[in-house]
Design an enzyme around this catalytic site. Structure first.
Site, mmCIF file in Angstrom:
data_model
loop_
_atom_site.group_PDB
_atom_site.id
_atom_site.type_symbol
_atom_site.label_atom_id
_atom_site.label_comp_id
_atom_site.label_asym_id
_atom_site.label_seq_id
_atom_site.Cartn_x
_atom_site.Cartn_y
_atom_site.Cartn_z
ATOM 1 N N CYS A 1 0.267 15.471 -14.759
ATOM 2 C CA CYS A 1 0.534 14.504 -15.837
ATOM 3 C C CYS A 1 1.101 13.225 -15.222
ATOM 4 O O CYS A 1 0.535 12.157 -15.366
ATOM 5 C CB CYS A 1 1.499 15.097 -16.853
ATOM 6 S SG CYS A 1 0.822 16.491 -17.775
ATOM 7 N N ARG B 1 0.811 -1.216 0.000
ATOM 8 C CA ARG B 1 0.000 0.000 0.000
ATOM 9 C C ARG B 1 0.851 1.276 0.000
ATOM 10 O O ARG B 1 0.388 2.335 0.402
ATOM 11 C CB ARG B 1 -0.905 0.018 1.237
ATOM 12 C CG ARG B 1 -1.794 -1.209 1.367
ATOM 13 C CD ARG B 1 -2.530 -1.200 2.699
ATOM 14 N NE ARG B 1 -3.389 -2.374 2.853
ATOM 15 C CZ ARG B 1 -4.131 -2.619 3.933
ATOM 16 N NH1 ARG B 1 -4.096 -1.762 4.958
ATOM 17 N NH2 ARG B 1 -4.890 -3.694 4.007
ATOM 18 N N SER C 1 -0.720 11.465 -19.358
ATOM 19 C CA SER C 1 -0.392 12.107 -20.623
ATOM 20 C C SER C 1 1.108 12.309 -20.717
ATOM 21 O O SER C 1 1.763 12.601 -19.717
ATOM 22 C CB SER C 1 -1.112 13.466 -20.695
ATOM 23 O OG SER C 1 -0.726 14.197 -21.837
ATOM 24 N N GLN C 2 1.664 12.134 -21.919
ATOM 25 C CA GLN C 2 3.104 12.281 -22.104
ATOM 26 C C GLN C 2 3.431 12.927 -23.442
ATOM 27 O O GLN C 2 3.129 12.381 -24.504
ATOM 28 C CB GLN C 2 3.783 10.910 -22.054
ATOM 29 C CG GLN C 2 5.282 10.934 -22.264
ATOM 30 C CD GLN C 2 6.040 11.375 -21.041
ATOM 31 O OE1 GLN C 2 6.340 10.570 -20.175
ATOM 32 N NE2 GLN C 2 6.361 12.659 -20.946
#
Length: 276
Positions: A157, A138, A178-179
């Site tokens: 991002c 965890r 996102s890249q």
């Protein structure tokens, strides 16, 4: 040759040859002249980097190590959301008049929460768990806080790190929604490789694998010719990353605690346009 080069080239070729364009849709990002910034993308790329074998920095173009580390320390160590605490100007376009980027990135990591073991922010909870409960499944730090999205100038991002200890080895999974492949792909890999090494050192562990998962891996339309040029550049062996052996406290690392030995690269002599 550098394994990072091989992975980057393979990803970019896959996107360019098999990706999907969004030119049939309205898009949010704009170029400086106001034109829509369209992309060609692949859904969900997964790359693995074994930090015991080599440091994953590109040689087909230069990645600026000290600037990359400065930003990751700004987020994870300083837990800041103000560009005045950052040496570079990469966040200037998203900052307000006071320098704030809103309740994003470092702000989220610095928020205090009550856990069974006490009150911690997310970074200190990771450090606590790595030292006291390394078998835990965890150990996660997460910056995509839905409650605060409206107050972020840019949604995160790179939004989460999952840490996992196997024996004496610390591995991590970096998740990105996102890249921008040209502007930030290897930048993020370098940053989170260094971050994994910092946590490993602080916990008395060895840094192992960084797994990088990207939901939307894309190349902007005006970046395509630059990417096509870069992936044809000469490739060199990966350099060696030297880490100051005297630093064992997560909060004592600086950008000068790290240096590259035998870093060969090709300079990028083209200014990269950035979509906002």
């Amino acid at each position: 040759m550098s394994r990072a080069d091989e992975i980057f080239i393979a990803n970019c070729r896959d996107i360019l040859e098999n990706g999907v364009w969004d030119t049939d849709r309205e898009v949010r990002p704009r170029w400086e002249d106001g034109a829509p910034a369209h992309t060609i993308k692949k859904f969900c790329i997964v790359n693995r980097y074994d930090l015991r074998e080599e440091f994953p920095i590109l040689t087909i173009r230069r990645t600026y190590l000290k600037s990359a580390i400065d930003e990751i320390l700004w987020i994870w160590q300083k837990k800041s959301n103000n560009i005045h605490d950052l040496s570079s100007h990469i966040w200037d376009s998203w900052a307000d008049g006071s320098g704030s980027i809103g309740k994003a990135y470092g702000y989220q990591l610095g928020k205090k929460y009550e856990f069974r073991e006490g009150v911690f922010d997310q970074v200190d909870k990771v450090l606590y768990d790595l030292k006291h409960t390394p078998a835990s499944r965890r150990i996660i730090a997460h910056m995509y806080n839905v409650e605060d999205l409206k107050d972020m100038h840019l949604y995160p991002c790179a939004y989460s790190m999952t840490f996992n200890v196997s024996g004496n080895t610390l591995n991590g999974i970096l998740n990105q929604r996102s890249q921008d492949m040209l502007a930030a792909s290897n930048w993020n890999v370098v940053q989170y490789s260094v971050l994994l090494m910092m946590f490993a050192r602080a916990a008395g562990l060895e840094a192992g694998e960084l797994v990088h998962v990207v939901a939307d891996a894309h190349i902007y339309d005006r970046h395509v010719p630059i990417v096509e040029k870069i992936i044809r550049n000469p490739q060199y062996p990966a350099p060696r990353l030297i880490v100051d052996e005297t630093v064992k406290d997560f909060y004592r690392f600086t950008k000068n605690s790290f240096r590259l030995e035998n870093y060969q690269y090709t300079d990028l002599d083209i200014k990269i346009p950035v979509a906002i």
